[in-house]
Design an enzyme around this catalytic site. Structure first.
Site, mmCIF file in Angstrom:
data_model
loop_
_atom_site.group_PDB
_atom_site.id
_atom_site.type_symbol
_atom_site.label_atom_id
_atom_site.label_comp_id
_atom_site.label_asym_id
_atom_site.label_seq_id
_atom_site.Cartn_x
_atom_site.Cartn_y
_atom_site.Cartn_z
ATOM 1 N N GLU A 136 0.787 -1.244 0.000
ATOM 2 C CA GLU A 136 0.000 0.000 0.000
ATOM 3 C C GLU A 136 0.817 1.291 0.000
ATOM 4 O O GLU A 136 0.574 2.190 0.796
ATOM 5 C CB GLU A 136 -0.961 -0.003 1.200
ATOM 6 C CG GLU A 136 -1.895 -1.203 1.193
ATOM 7 C CD GLU A 136 -2.801 -1.286 2.423
ATOM 8 O OE1 GLU A 136 -2.648 -0.463 3.345
ATOM 9 O OE2 GLU A 136 -3.661 -2.171 2.450
ATOM 10 N N GLU A 242 -6.096 -10.823 -1.154
ATOM 11 C CA GLU A 242 -6.863 -10.610 0.087
ATOM 12 C C GLU A 242 -8.361 -10.576 -0.214
ATOM 13 O O GLU A 242 -9.082 -9.671 0.207
ATOM 14 C CB GLU A 242 -6.436 -9.291 0.746
ATOM 15 C CG GLU A 242 -4.933 -9.199 0.979
ATOM 16 C CD GLU A 242 -4.505 -7.979 1.785
ATOM 17 O OE1 GLU A 242 -5.375 -7.297 2.362
ATOM 18 O OE2 GLU A 242 -3.290 -7.720 1.831
HETATM 19 C C1 XIL Z 1 -5.747 -6.283 8.520
HETATM 20 C C2 XIL Z 1 -6.033 -7.455 9.441
HETATM 21 O O1 XIL Z 1 -6.960 -8.307 8.832
HETATM 22 C C3 XIL Z 1 -6.569 -6.950 10.738
HETATM 23 O O2 XIL Z 1 -6.683 -8.010 11.683
HETATM 24 C C4 XIL Z 1 -5.670 -5.859 11.317
HETATM 25 O O3 XIL Z 1 -6.295 -5.308 12.441
HETATM 26 C C5 XIL Z 1 -5.386 -4.778 10.295
HETATM 27 O O4 XIL Z 1 -4.897 -5.354 9.116
HETATM 28 N N1 XIL Z 1 -4.849 -4.759 3.749
HETATM 29 C C6 XIL Z 1 -3.798 -5.517 4.165
HETATM 30 C C7 XIL Z 1 -3.916 -6.354 5.382
HETATM 31 O O5 XIL Z 1 -2.773 -5.589 3.468
HETATM 32 O O6 XIL Z 1 -2.707 -6.484 6.071
HETATM 33 C C8 XIL Z 1 -4.980 -5.824 6.315
HETATM 34 O O7 XIL Z 1 -5.137 -6.763 7.358
HETATM 35 C C9 XIL Z 1 -6.271 -5.597 5.570
HETATM 36 C C10 XIL Z 1 -6.079 -4.585 4.463
#
Ligand code: XIL
Length: 366
Positions: A136, A242
Site C-alpha cells: 500500500e 486478500e
Molecule cells: C488487517 C487485518 O486483517 C486486521 O486483523 C488488522 O487489524 C489490520 O490489518 N490490507 C492488508 C492487510 O494488506 O494487512 C490488512 O489486514 C487488511 C487490508
C-alpha cells in the site's frame, strides 16, 4: 479432476489453475478450522503476525515465535506460506523513524529498513514462497506515492531499496508489490508507473498483488480484467491476495485500515436473507470465472480469512456482523462455495478430450 474429499469437491479443485489460499492469524486454529483449511487450501498468508510491529517491536528485538508456529503448521500439512508484509505504513513501530526523540534522517531509516528486511526475509528464507515486499505505498488521491513515514524519511527510492534488500536476503522468494484498488484508476496507472520505475532502478519485482477487498454489487469486473492484462503485459505475475466481498454497506472504498466509520444498525446479525446470499454466490462465481479466464496470468487467489467468523470485516471500518467469505460462522458451506465449485466442473469438462467416436466428433452423451 477436481480434488475430492469424501466424495465432495473442495477449493483444491482450482489447483490446476492457480494456488488457493486463506489468511490465518497463526497456528491457533481449532480442529474444525484446521480440517477446513487443509482440505480446501494449499497456501496461507499470516494475517498480522509477520508485520513489522509483530516481528520487530523494538530495534534489534525480534519475536518470531508466532510466525514460526504458523510456518511449521503450514509445512507439516503441505501448505506453502506467502509472507505479508515486509514494509507497510500500518502496524509499523515508530522506532524506525525516530532518533533521540527527533525525526531520524534518511541514512538511518534506510539502514534500519535494510536491517529489518535482511533479518526477517533472511529468517524465513526457503520457508516462504513469496513476500509482499511493500504494501500500500501508492497514494489514494492525487499524489503518486502515499505520504508515509517511509516516503518522507527515505524518499521515493525506498520501494526499490526494499525489493533489492528482499532479494538479497531470500533470492528464491517471489517478490510482490501489494495494494488495494490498484485495479481501478487512478491507482492502476500509478501501479504501472511503479513497476516501470522499479525496473528502471534495477529492483527485482516479480508480481503484483491485487488485494481484492470488494463490495457486493460494486465489484469492478471490467477494471479487474483490464488490470490483470495491464500488469501481465508489464511482465508481472498477478495474484489476488486478500479476497473478500463486503455485504454490509460502508462508505469507505478500498481497504485503508486507518479509517473508521460510525457504526450503523447491524443489518445481518441474524444471518443473510436468501436473495443477498444468492447475489453473493453469483458475484463470487463471476469473479472466479474471470480468474479462470486469465489463469495463465494468475498465480494465486487468497481469501482474507477462513470463514465469516474470522473476517476482519466484522470489525473494520466499524463493528458489524459480516458474511464476506465462502463458509459461514458455523463452518458450513455457503451457496457461494457451491457456485464457485460448479465452475471447476465446467472447467474439467472443457479440458476433457472428446471421447473417441471414430470420426473424431464427440460422441453424444446419453
Ligand atoms: C488487517 C487485518 O486483517 C486486521 O486483523 C488488522 O487489524 C489490520 O490489518 N490490507 C492488508 C492487510 O494488506 O494487512 C490488512 O489486514 C487488511 C487490508
Amino acid at each position: 479432476m477436481p480434488a475430492v474429499i469424501l466424495g465432495k469437491p473442495t477449493m483444491k479443485a482450482f489447483l490446476n489453475s492457480f494456488a488457493i489460499g486463506a489468511a490465518i492469524p497463526g497456528a491457533e486454529l481449532n480442529e474444525a478450522e484446521r480440517r477446513l483449511l487443509f482440505a480446501n487450501f494449499n497456501t496461507v498468508t499470516p494475517e498480522n503476525c509477520m508485520k513489522p510491529a509483530s516481528l520487530h517491536p523494538a530495534e534489534g528485538r525480534f519475536d518470531f515465535a508466532k510466525a514460526d508456529a504458523l510456518v511449521e503448521m503450514a509445512h507439516a500439512n503441505g501448505l506453502t506460506v506467502n509472507g505479508h508484509a515486509l514494509l507497510w505504513h500500518n502496524r509499523c513501530p515508530d522506532w524506525f523513524f525516530t532518533d533521540d526523540g527527533q525525526q531520524a534522517g534518511r541514512e538511518l531509516v534506510l539502514q534500519r529498513m535494510r536491517a529489518h528486511i535482511a533479518a526477517v526475509a533472511g529468517h524465513f528464507a526457503g520457508k516462504v514462497q513469496s513476500w509482499d515486499v511493500v504494501n500500500e505505498a501508492i497514494d489514494d488521491k492525487d499524489e503518486y506515492l502515499r505520504k508515509s513515514k517511509w516516503l518522507t524519511s527515505i524518499g521515493e527510492d525506498f520501494i526499490a531499496e526494499a525489493f533489492i534488500a528482499a532479494q538479497k536476503a531470500d533470492p528464491k522468494a517471489e517478490l510482490y508489490y501489494n495494494d488495494y484498488k490498484i485495479e481501478q484508476q487512478p491507482k492502476r496507472d500509478k501501479a504501472l508507473r511503479l513497476i516501470r520505475d522499479l525496473k528502471q532502478r534495477g529492483a527485482p519485482i516479480h508480481g503484483i498483488g491485487i488485494q481484492g477487498h470488494w463490495k457486493l454489487n460494486q465489484i469492478p469486473f471490467k477494471d479487474i480484467e483490464n488490470a490483470i492484462l495491464a500488469f501481465h503485459s508489464e511482465g508481472m505475475q498477478v495474484a489476488i491476495t486478500e479476497l473478500d466481498i463486503d455485504i454490509v454497506r460502508r462508505k469507505t472504498d478500498g481497504a485503508e485500515v486507518g479509517v473508521s466509520e460510525q457504526a450503523s444498525a447491524d443489518l445481518y446479525a441474524k444471518g443473510l436473507p436468501d436473495d443477498v446470499q444468492q447475489r453473493l454466490a453469483d458475484q463470487y462465481a463471476q469473479l472466479f470465472a474471470l480468474f479462470l479466464k486469465h489463469q495463465d496470468k494468475i498465480t494465486r487467489v487468497t481469501f482474507w480469512g477462513l470463514h465469516d467468523g474470522r473476517s476482519w470485516l466484522n470489525y473494520w471500518p466499524f463493528k458489524r456482523t459480516n458474511h464476506a467469505l465462502l463458509w459461514d460462522r458455523a463452518l458450513q458451506a455457503k451457496p457461494a462455495l457451491l457456485a464457485v465449485l460448479a465452475l471447476t466442473r465446467e472447467e474439467t469438462d472443457k479440458n476433457a478430450k472428446p471421447p473417441a467416436g471414430g470420426d473424431g466428433k464427440p460422441v453424444p452423451q446419453l
